[in-house]
Design a protein around this motif. Structure first.
Motif, PDB file in Angstrom:
ATOM      1  N   UNK A   1       5.246  22.291  15.025  1.00  0.00           N
ATOM      2  CA  UNK A   1       6.269  21.285  15.292  1.00  0.00           C
ATOM      3  C   UNK A   1       7.128  21.167  14.044  1.00  0.00           C
ATOM      4  N   UNK A   2       8.418  20.970  14.245  1.00  0.00           N
ATOM      5  CA  UNK A   2       9.324  20.887  13.096  1.00  0.00           C
ATOM      6  C   UNK A   2      10.319  19.758  13.307  1.00  0.00           C
ATOM      7  N   UNK A   3      10.648  19.053  12.218  1.00  0.00           N
ATOM      8  CA  UNK A   3      11.609  17.946  12.277  1.00  0.00           C
ATOM      9  C   UNK A   3      12.896  18.326  11.572  1.00  0.00           C
ATOM     10  N   UNK A   4      14.017  18.000  12.204  1.00  0.00           N
ATOM     11  CA  UNK A   4      15.346  18.242  11.644  1.00  0.00           C
ATOM     12  C   UNK A   4      15.987  16.884  11.381  1.00  0.00           C
ATOM     13  N   UNK A   5      16.334  16.623  10.121  1.00  0.00           N
ATOM     14  CA  UNK A   5      16.911  15.335   9.740  1.00  0.00           C
ATOM     15  C   UNK A   5      18.422  15.450   9.599  1.00  0.00           C
ATOM     16  N   UNK A   6      19.130  14.457  10.151  1.00  0.00           N
ATOM     17  CA  UNK A   6      20.604  14.459  10.162  1.00  0.00           C
ATOM     18  C   UNK A   6      21.113  13.134   9.586  1.00  0.00           C
ATOM     19  N   UNK A   7      21.925  13.229   8.555  1.00  0.00           N
ATOM     20  CA  UNK A   7      22.432  12.038   7.875  1.00  0.00           C
ATOM     21  C   UNK A   7      23.771  11.605   8.469  1.00  0.00           C
ATOM     22  N   UNK A   8      24.034  10.286   8.463  1.00  0.00           N
ATOM     23  CA  UNK A   8      25.326   9.771   8.927  1.00  0.00           C
ATOM     24  C   UNK A   8      25.705   8.545   8.108  1.00  0.00           C
ATOM     25  N   UNK A   9      26.999   8.199   8.158  1.00  0.00           N
ATOM     26  CA  UNK A   9      27.513   7.061   7.392  1.00  0.00           C
ATOM     27  C   UNK A   9      27.186   5.743   8.091  1.00  0.00           C
ATOM     28  N   UNK A  10      27.161   4.686   7.298  1.00  0.00           N
ATOM     29  CA  UNK A  10      26.697   3.381   7.788  1.00  0.00           C
ATOM     30  C   UNK A  10      27.547   2.822   8.934  1.00  0.00           C
ATOM     31  N   UNK A  11      28.838   3.169   8.985  1.00  0.00           N
ATOM     32  CA  UNK A  11      29.690   2.621  10.056  1.00  0.00           C
ATOM     33  C   UNK A  11      29.345   3.191  11.429  1.00  0.00           C
ATOM     34  N   UNK A  12      28.487   4.203  11.444  1.00  0.00           N
ATOM     35  CA  UNK A  12      28.115   4.814  12.727  1.00  0.00           C
ATOM     36  C   UNK A  12      26.692   4.446  13.161  1.00  0.00           C
ATOM     37  N   UNK A  13      26.179   3.336  12.654  1.00  0.00           N
ATOM     38  CA  UNK A  13      24.825   2.911  12.993  1.00  0.00           C
ATOM     39  C   UNK A  13      24.611   2.799  14.501  1.00  0.00           C
ATOM     40  N   UNK A  14      25.596   2.258  15.187  1.00  0.00           N
ATOM     41  CA  UNK A  14      25.445   2.017  16.625  1.00  0.00           C
ATOM     42  C   UNK A  14      26.079   3.107  17.488  1.00  0.00           C
ATOM     43  N   UNK A  15      26.533   4.164  16.860  1.00  0.00           N
ATOM     44  CA  UNK A  15      27.147   5.263  17.607  1.00  0.00           C
ATOM     45  C   UNK A  15      26.083   6.141  18.250  1.00  0.00           C
ATOM     46  N   UNK A  16      26.485   6.887  19.244  1.00  0.00           N
ATOM     47  CA  UNK A  16      25.583   7.816  19.925  1.00  0.00           C
ATOM     48  C   UNK A  16      25.302   9.013  19.015  1.00  0.00           C
ATOM     49  N   UNK A  17      23.999   9.349  18.880  1.00  0.00           N
ATOM     50  CA  UNK A  17      23.604  10.526  18.110  1.00  0.00           C
ATOM     51  C   UNK A  17      23.021  11.566  19.053  1.00  0.00           C
ATOM     52  N   UNK A  18      23.172  12.831  18.681  1.00  0.00           N
ATOM     53  CA  UNK A  18      22.670  13.891  19.549  1.00  0.00           C
ATOM     54  C   UNK A  18      22.540  15.186  18.760  1.00  0.00           C
ATOM     55  N   UNK A  19      21.919  16.182  19.378  1.00  0.00           N
ATOM     56  CA  UNK A  19      21.794  17.507  18.769  1.00  0.00           C
ATOM     57  C   UNK A  19      21.982  18.552  19.859  1.00  0.00           C
ATOM     58  N   UNK A  20      22.625  19.657  19.501  1.00  0.00           N
ATOM     59  CA  UNK A  20      22.865  20.739  20.453  1.00  0.00           C
ATOM     60  C   UNK A  20      22.668  22.070  19.749  1.00  0.00           C
ATOM     61  N   UNK A  21      22.575  23.126  20.539  1.00  0.00           N
ATOM     62  CA  UNK A  21      22.463  24.476  19.985  1.00  0.00           C
ATOM     63  C   UNK A  21      23.848  25.082  19.814  1.00  0.00           C
ATOM     64  N   UNK A  22      23.959  26.032  18.889  1.00  0.00           N
ATOM     65  CA  UNK A  22      25.232  26.683  18.648  1.00  0.00           C
ATOM     66  C   UNK A  22      25.986  26.031  17.514  1.00  0.00           C
ATOM     67  N   UNK A  23      27.252  26.430  17.351  1.00  0.00           N
ATOM     68  CA  UNK A  23      28.079  25.863  16.275  1.00  0.00           C
ATOM     69  C   UNK A  23      29.483  25.530  16.767  1.00  0.00           C
TER      70      UNK A  23
END
Length: 440
Positions: free
Chosen positions: A138-160
């Motif tokens: 099992x592996x964990x991927x950590x993603x950082x974001x700015x404080x103004x986006x606390x309540x924004x939708x977060x997600x992850x996808x494949x590709x670039x």
């Protein structure tokens, strides 16, 4: 007067005069994708015609209006209930970037809102975080974001490709769990983490962490995941003896000094049993100076044979644990086995003595003395047999000598002045008579 006003209106509509700019709308689109320009308007202009124009909004600068059908490059839709009209620009190119105007037609001068359109490449990102793991982990991927986006939708996808990332998201902060994917959002640290379980080689590739923004492009960070084949584990073979102690040596990386060390038994690491918790004969001692720990078994048992795994990494990363194949030999009892030749001689002798003792006794004292001396001879031979257990070779030589003498004992009858024995005399009789002469 009426004609003059109409003339001014006609001239103004023809020139698409820009008389106001209510703020400015910034739109960024991906090259090769669609860009949407949305403009709001007042309730009083719900039934008025809307349009999108470019540059100075001259007659030739009008790109599309709500009274026109969609064009190859543009389309427009007016949501009167929300009082927003949206213009889509298809197949955006770098040359499409520039200044645009959202226009609302009215009597007199139109109302305009300035739009600044920017075209960017549909790829991400300048910085890529690389993560390495192994099959089955099992592996964990950590993603950082700015404080103004606390309540924004977060997600992850494949590709670039950021343009399609949200539509192809593997998991979002709304769902949190989807098959092998789990998303946890730590709003205090400003980090959301996506855990992927039961990794396979097919999970290798590029991923994008996304934070959704309603009025601008989403914010992304890139991750490159490499899943390697689970192989090449350091393996050792150790042999022990039942009833004896044994020490197992297990190295570990220096950075795992404070990790829990373990030793488990089983054919596969995924279903092995922690030995240190279940068997008191196994004790662990950590040696930080040598970055290794030892497991001592006080007294090996045959059932201890098998496959062991020792390490300091609960994620079972290659190089952080050791596979041990332990074989246990049964303990050997050091004793003595009577040689077959001596055993045979002893058995024959015992049988002959038994028969000799039960022969019909002669009526003279000489025969009685012979029987008594036979018994003494038996005790002597038995003593020799016991000594043979420790000095087998000497006893065998002695036994051979005694046997030769016993076989020639019949010849001694001449010394006693008796008649020559019958040539058909039995071995049994020779043996008994031999004992008699030996005694004499």
């Amino acid at each position: 007067m009426w004609s003059f006003q109409n003339l001014l209106l006609t001239i103004c509509v023809a020139l698409r005069c820009v008389i106001s700019a209510v703020g400015m709308i910034h739109v960024t689109g991906y090259v090769g994708r669609d860009a949407n320009v949305s403009c709001s308007y007042d309730q009083n202009y719900v039934s008025h015609e809307k349009y999108l124009c470019k540059n100075d909004c001259g007659n030739s600068d009008v790109l599309i209006t709500t009274s026109q059908a969609s064009k190859t490059k543009y389309s427009i839709y007016d949501d009167t209930s929300a009082r927003i009209f949206t213009t889509s620009i298809f197949d955006l190119q770098y040359t499409d970037a520039g200044k645009y105007w959202c226009g609302v037609m009215r009597t007199g001068k139109d109302i305009y809102t300035e739009v600044k359109l920017k075209s960017v490449q549909d790829s991400c990102c300048d910085t890529v975080t690389k993560v390495q793991s192994y099959e089955g982990h099992s592996e964990s991927v950590s993603c950082w974001y700015e404080s103004q986006y606390q309540n924004s939708l977060k997600y992850i996808c494949r590709g670039n490709q950021p343009s399609t990332c949200l539509q192809q998201a593997l998991i979002t902060s709304d769902t949190k769990q989807n098959a092998r994917f789990r998303l946890d959002d730590d709003k205090v640290l400003g980090t959301f983490t996506v855990n992927i379980s039961s990794l396979t080689r097919n999970d290798s590739g590029s991923y994008l962490c996304g934070v959704h923004r309603s009025s601008e492009l989403d914010v992304f960070s890139a991750v490159e995941l490499e899943v390697e084949e689970w192989c090449c584990v350091k393996s050792t073979k150790i042999n022990g003896t039942a009833g004896h102690p044994l020490t197992l040596q297990c190295p570990y990386p220096p950075q795992h000094l404070d990790n829990r060390k373990f030793l488990c038994k089983g054919d596969h690491r995924n279903n092995c049993t922690d030995i240190l918790r279940s068997r008191s004969r196994f004790t662990l001692q950590d040696d930080a100076a040598s970055s290794s720990f030892t497991v001592r078994v006080t007294e090996l048992e045959a059932a201890d044979a098998g496959t062991y795994w020792c390490g300091s990494d609960s994620q079972w990363r290659v190089g952080n644990y050791t596979k041990i194949q332990l074989s246990v030999d049964a303990g050997h009892y050091v004793g003595y086995t009577v040689p077959p030749l001596l055993l045979l001689l002893m058995c024959v002798f015992a049988v002959l003595v038994y028969k000799c003792k039960h022969q019909k006794a002669k009526d003279n004292e000489t025969v009685m003395n012979i029987n008594a001396q036979n018994e003494d001879a038996l005790e002597e031979v038995m003593r020799v047999a016991e000594n043979h257990i420790y000095e087998s070779q000497e006893v065998v030589i002695y036994s051979n000598k005694e046997t030769a003498e016993l076989q020639n004992a019949g010849n001694d009858y001449e010394d006693l002045g008796e008649d020559e024995p019958d040539l058909n005399v039995t071995t049994e009789e020779i043996f008994c008579n031999g004992n008699f002469h030996i005694a004499n």
